[in-house]
Design an enzyme around this catalytic site. Structure first.
Site, PDB file in Angstrom:
ATOM      1  N   ASP A  75      -1.957  -0.644   5.823  1.00 25.45           N
ATOM      2  CA  ASP A  75      -2.361  -0.061   7.105  1.00 25.45           C
ATOM      3  C   ASP A  75      -3.865   0.147   7.247  1.00 25.45           C
ATOM      4  OD1 ASP A  75      -2.412   2.120   5.187  1.00 25.45           O
ATOM      5  OD2 ASP A  75      -2.633   3.436   6.915  1.00 25.45           O
ATOM      6  N   ASP A 134       0.857  -1.171   0.000  1.00 25.72           N
ATOM      7  CA  ASP A 134       0.000   0.000   0.000  1.00 25.72           C
ATOM      8  C   ASP A 134       0.906   1.237   0.000  1.00 25.72           C
ATOM      9  OD1 ASP A 134      -2.406   1.591   0.451  1.00 25.72           O
ATOM     10  OD2 ASP A 134      -1.710   1.801   2.507  1.00 25.72           O
ATOM     11  N   ASP A 141      -0.265   5.302   0.708  1.00 25.14           N
ATOM     12  CA  ASP A 141      -0.569   6.297   1.753  1.00 25.14           C
ATOM     13  C   ASP A 141      -0.714   5.634   3.113  1.00 25.14           C
ATOM     14  OD1 ASP A 141      -0.613   7.975  -0.375  1.00 25.14           O
ATOM     15  OD2 ASP A 141      -2.743   8.459  -0.282  1.00 25.14           O
TER      16      ASP A 141
END
Length: 265
Positions: free
Chosen positions: A207, A13, A15
């Site tokens: 996240d 991922d 951001d």
């Protein structure tokens, strides 16, 4: 302990993971990125970002030409070409028209409702980056302005348009039903295996709740400490292959790679 060799593939991922949640820097990950490049280990972006955002980012990180998964799995690129995503569904303009029909019932706004300057203001992106974030192929970013209790009704209303809702680290995302990071990664893996005849070992890092399908799909998963109010919970049985970081962003990204890949002296 995983080995640093050509059969390994990193799936990450962006951001809140490889990129800092607030200022989008990746300084803490730089040493690992250089090491992975030296070992010819691909780093595959798997993000809600658009292809228009990912291609220049790949260039800045020295990852040009690597496959990537954009818009939460609604868009998959390999060797500069798009490969089919699961149930491609409506194109972006049609998707936005469907959302327009729901705005009298629910209070929300999509990136198509804003200017580049407005998107830059509430995301912290530069004006150029905000413009790239609005060049969407298959999904829309949603700012939810209604009661949280209405989200489930909104989700149900989307299904009538063959659309689905997923939660990222910062925003909600609407995309064609049947898409997702996990499905897209599975398709990319099949594509790569057909090309090379080799099945790669995957290490994934994320996240947010929208990373769960990807983190369930990879062989080894790093759950980076995030900012979403919704916890990232994996149901996989091999918990020995799952690591939860103490740090957020690129510090957590580095921590996860240190855990699975750092070689003993």
């Amino acid at each position: 302990m995983l080995r640093l060799n050509s059969s390994l593939m990193i799936v990450t991922d962006l951001d809140g993971s490889l990129l800092d949640h607030h200022d989008y820097n990746w300084d803490a990950a730089s040493e690992w990125l250089a090491r992975l490049k030296q070992q010819a280990i691909p780093v595959v972006f798997c993000s809600s970002k658009t292809a228009a955002e990912m291609i220049p980012l790949q260039k800045r990180l020295g990852l040009t030409g690597t496959p990537f998964i954009a818009e939460n799995g609604a868009f998959i690129a390999f060797d500069g070409e798009q490969i089919a995503a699961e149930e491609p569904g409506e194109n972006y303009l049609a998707l936005c028209r469907s959302l327009k029909t729901l705005q009298p019932t629910f209070r929300f706004a999509g990136f198509h409702d804003f200017s580049d300057a407005e998107v830059a203001r509430f995301t912290g992106l530069t004006l150029a980056e905000a413009s790239q974030s609005r060049l969407r192929d298959a999904s829309e970013v949603i700012l939810w302005r209604d009661d949280s209790e209405k989200l489930e009704d909104f989700r149900m209303a989307l299904t009538e348009h063959n659309l689905a809702l997923t939660q990222g680290g910062r925003f909600w995302h609407v995309m064609p039903a049947g898409c997702g990071k996990g499905i897209a990664l599975q398709q990319l893996q099949q594509h790569l295996e057909q090309r090379s005849g080799e099945k790669r070992t995957t290490l994934g890092l994320g996240d947010g709740p929208n990373d769960v399908p990807m983190l369930e799909q990879v062989d080894y998963a790093v759950v980076i400490k995030g900012f979403s109010k919704t916890p990232v919970i994996l149901t996989r049985r091999d918990q020995q292959n799952v690591y939860h970081t103490a740090h957020a962003g690129p510090l957590g990204w580095r921590e996860g790679l240190d855990y699975f890949l750092a070689q003993p002296e």
